[in-house]
Structures are given as structure tokens and as C-alpha cells.
Motif scaffolding. Structure first.
Motif, short mmCIF file in Angstrom:
data_model
loop_
_atom_site.label_atom_id
_atom_site.label_comp_id
_atom_site.label_asym_id
_atom_site.label_seq_id
_atom_site.Cartn_x
_atom_site.Cartn_y
_atom_site.Cartn_z
N GLY A 3 -9.88 2.19 -13.11
CA GLY A 3 -8.66 2.97 -12.97
C GLY A 3 -7.55 2.10 -12.43
N MET A 4 -6.39 2.18 -13.06
CA MET A 4 -5.22 1.44 -12.59
C MET A 4 -4.17 2.45 -12.16
SD MET A 4 -5.86 -1.78 -12.91
CE MET A 4 -4.31 -2.66 -12.94
N PHE A 5 -3.38 2.05 -11.18
CA PHE A 5 -2.31 2.90 -10.69
C PHE A 5 -1.04 2.08 -10.61
CE2 PHE A 5 0.24 4.49 -7.12
CZ PHE A 5 0.56 5.73 -7.64
N ASP A 6 0.07 2.63 -11.10
CA ASP A 6 1.37 1.97 -10.98
C ASP A 6 1.98 2.36 -9.65
OD1 ASP A 6 1.20 0.80 -13.48
OD2 ASP A 6 2.03 2.55 -14.46
N LEU A 7 1.94 1.43 -8.68
CA LEU A 7 2.49 1.68 -7.35
C LEU A 7 4.00 1.83 -7.43
CD1 LEU A 7 1.76 2.01 -4.40
CD2 LEU A 7 1.93 -0.46 -4.13
N ASP A 8 4.63 1.03 -8.24
CA ASP A 8 6.06 1.17 -8.53
C ASP A 8 6.28 0.59 -9.92
OD1 ASP A 8 6.36 -1.68 -8.31
OD2 ASP A 8 6.63 -1.47 -6.14
N TRP A 9 7.51 0.48 -10.34
CA TRP A 9 7.77 0.05 -11.72
C TRP A 9 7.37 -1.38 -12.00
CZ3 TRP A 9 11.46 -3.63 -13.16
CH2 TRP A 9 12.30 -4.07 -12.15
N GLN A 10 7.09 -2.17 -10.96
CA GLN A 10 6.71 -3.57 -11.15
C GLN A 10 5.25 -3.86 -10.79
OE1 GLN A 10 9.54 -5.44 -8.52
NE2 GLN A 10 10.90 -5.96 -10.22
N LYS A 17 -9.13 -1.07 -5.16
CA LYS A 17 -8.55 -1.82 -4.03
C LYS A 17 -8.06 -0.89 -2.91
CE LYS A 17 -8.89 -5.90 -5.93
NZ LYS A 17 -9.89 -6.82 -5.47
N ILE A 18 -8.03 0.42 -3.17
CA ILE A 18 -7.57 1.37 -2.15
C ILE A 18 -8.73 1.68 -1.21
CG2 ILE A 18 -6.68 3.69 -1.71
CD1 ILE A 18 -5.40 3.57 -4.52
N GLU A 19 -8.53 1.44 0.08
CA GLU A 19 -9.56 1.77 1.08
C GLU A 19 -9.42 3.21 1.55
OE1 GLU A 19 -9.54 -1.07 4.25
OE2 GLU A 19 -10.61 -2.55 3.03
N ARG A 20 -8.19 3.64 1.78
CA ARG A 20 -7.98 5.02 2.21
C ARG A 20 -6.51 5.39 2.04
NH1 ARG A 20 -8.44 2.11 6.68
NH2 ARG A 20 -6.82 2.22 8.24
N ILE A 21 -6.30 6.70 2.00
CA ILE A 21 -4.95 7.25 1.96
C ILE A 21 -4.90 8.33 3.04
CG2 ILE A 21 -3.22 8.49 0.61
CD1 ILE A 21 -4.52 7.29 -1.91
N ALA A 22 -3.91 8.27 3.89
CA ALA A 22 -3.80 9.23 5.00
C ALA A 22 -2.46 9.95 4.93
CB ALA A 22 -3.93 8.50 6.33
N TYR A 23 -2.51 11.26 5.15
CA TYR A 23 -1.29 12.07 5.25
C TYR A 23 -0.58 11.70 6.55
CZ TYR A 23 1.67 16.19 5.79
OH TYR A 23 2.73 17.03 5.97
N THR A 24 0.73 11.42 6.48
CA THR A 24 1.47 11.04 7.68
C THR A 24 2.51 12.07 8.09
OG1 THR A 24 3.05 9.77 6.33
CG2 THR A 24 1.17 8.56 7.26
N GLY A 25 2.69 13.12 7.32
CA GLY A 25 3.68 14.15 7.66
C GLY A 25 4.66 14.35 6.53
N ARG A 35 0.25 7.29 3.77
CA ARG A 35 0.11 5.85 3.98
C ARG A 35 -1.12 5.41 3.21
NH1 ARG A 35 2.63 2.55 5.97
NH2 ARG A 35 2.26 0.65 7.08
N ILE A 36 -0.94 4.38 2.39
CA ILE A 36 -2.04 3.83 1.60
C ILE A 36 -2.46 2.52 2.24
CG2 ILE A 36 -0.41 2.72 0.00
CD1 ILE A 36 -2.47 3.19 -2.22
N CYS A 37 -3.76 2.38 2.49
CA CYS A 37 -4.32 1.16 3.08
C CYS A 37 -5.17 0.46 2.02
CB CYS A 37 -5.16 1.49 4.31
SG CYS A 37 -4.19 2.25 5.61
N GLY A 40 -8.15 -5.83 2.12
CA GLY A 40 -7.51 -7.06 2.55
C GLY A 40 -6.39 -6.85 3.55
N GLY A 41 -6.14 -5.60 3.95
CA GLY A 41 -5.17 -5.34 5.00
C GLY A 41 -3.80 -4.89 4.58
N GLY A 42 -3.48 -4.91 3.31
CA GLY A 42 -2.15 -4.45 2.89
C GLY A 42 -2.02 -2.94 3.03
N SER A 43 -0.79 -2.48 3.19
CA SER A 43 -0.55 -1.04 3.26
C SER A 43 0.84 -0.74 2.75
CB SER A 43 -0.72 -0.53 4.69
OG SER A 43 0.26 -1.07 5.53
N GLY A 44 1.10 0.53 2.56
CA GLY A 44 2.42 0.95 2.09
C GLY A 44 2.56 2.46 2.20
N GLU A 45 3.75 2.93 1.91
CA GLU A 45 4.06 4.35 1.97
C GLU A 45 4.01 4.95 0.56
OE1 GLU A 45 4.53 5.90 4.91
OE2 GLU A 45 4.14 3.93 5.79
N LEU A 46 3.54 6.19 0.51
CA LEU A 46 3.48 6.91 -0.76
C LEU A 46 4.17 8.25 -0.61
CD1 LEU A 46 -0.24 6.62 -1.91
CD2 LEU A 46 1.71 5.47 -2.92
#
Length: 166
Positions: A3-10, A17-25, A35-37, A40-46
Motif C-alpha cells: 500500500g502506498m500513500f500520497d503524503l502530499d503532492w510530492q 513505514k507508518i508506526e502509528r497515528i495518534a489523534y491530537t485534537g 500526528r503520524i510517526c 526511523g523517527g520521522g513524524s508529521g501532521e495529518l
């Protein structure tokens, strides 16, 4: 199936590669944020929309038995329309839910209203599919359509009452 996911247009990434996704409010507009973790330690907002897209991404497809149809009932003031699409597969998705697949895609190409959809089975009965634990079952298509018409009437009455109180 990878499964592939387009995080953004690029940026595309494998779902593995996704370890977890947590609701942040919610943001200032009331939209859900996550928040997507990553491995390898990278994270970002969704956004809530991006989370829904990830959650409904199929990881495994299982062919459906012939004769199962996805139903969508559209009730307006004059008529009731019943749209029927053949279910060609069942998808086990990233969030663990099982969703229908029609020629239009997962969940018939759209998100079900209120997390719930309905399928017409070969024996003529109608069953709910979606996020709820309780399966709603109707003996036949007419009973299901009557239920949807009644739900439309109740929602219209609630809206009218809310407008009067406002």
C-alpha cells in the motif's frame, strides 16, 4: 500488496513505514488533526481528511461472492432514488476495517455518510457494513428504503426544530 500513500503532492510512502497515528485534537476550525510517526523517527501532521484516506487504504482484497450490491438511497422532497452497484471485493484496510469494493472503488468511491453503508445480499436481505459493531439487518429492500425515508423525515424535523430555536 504494498500500500502506498500520497503524503502530499510530492511525497509518496509505503504504508508499512507508518508506526502509528495518534489523534491530537481539533484545529481552530473544528477539523480533526493527527500526528503520524514513521519508522526511523520521522513524524508529521495529518488533517482528518488525510487520516481518512490512509485509514481506508486497502491492504488486502478478497473477492466477493456474485450477487451482492452496494446500496445508496437518496431521498428528496419528491422522490426516493435507490442506486445499486455490484460489490466485487471486500477490502481489509489500514485501520482494520473491512470495506466494500465496487467498480467505483473502496466504499463505492466515497466515504459512507455517518460511517455506515448497506449491501443487498443475494437472498434479498439488506445488511449494514461499516464502522458500527452492531449489524443492522432488514428482511428486504423495501424495508430498508422505508427506514431511510423515515430517517430523512426525522432529520428534517430535527433541522426545522433547531432553526426555530435559533
Amino acid at each position: 500488496m504494498i500500500g502506498m500513500f500520497d503524503l502530499d503532492w510530492q511525497t509518496s510512502m509505503p504504508l508499512s513505514k507508518i508506526e502509528r497515528i495518534a489523534y491530537t485534537g481539533s484545529d481552530k476550525h473544528g477539523q480533526s488533526q493527527y500526528r503520524i510517526c514513521m519508522e526511523g523517527g520521522g513524524s508529521g501532521e495529518l488533517s482528518g481528511f488525510a487520516y481518512t484516506r490512509i485509514a481506508s487504504t486497502p491492504l488486502q482484497l478478497v473477492p466477493a461472492n456474485p450477487g451482492i450490491e452496494a446500496l445508496m438511497v437518496d431521498v428528496d422532497s419528491d422522490e426516493t432514488y435507490v442506486n445499486r452497484s455490484p460489490v466485487i471485493a471486500w477490502a481489509r484496510c489500514f485501520d482494520g476495517s473491512v470495506r466494500i469494493v465496487t467498480p467505483a472503488g473502496v466504499d463505492d468511491g466515497h466515504m459512507w455518510k455517518e460511517g455506515q453503508g448497506y449491501v443487498l445480499m443475494p437472498d434479498g436481505s439488506v445488511h449494514s457494513v461499516g464502522e458500527y459493531l452492531d449489524v443492522i439487518r432488514f428482511d428486504n429492500l423495501d424495508a430498508y428504503v422505508a427506514y431511510e425515508v423515515d430517517q430523512h423525515r426525522v432529520r428534517a424535523q430535527a433541522r426545522a426544530l433547531a432553526e426555530q430555536e435559533a
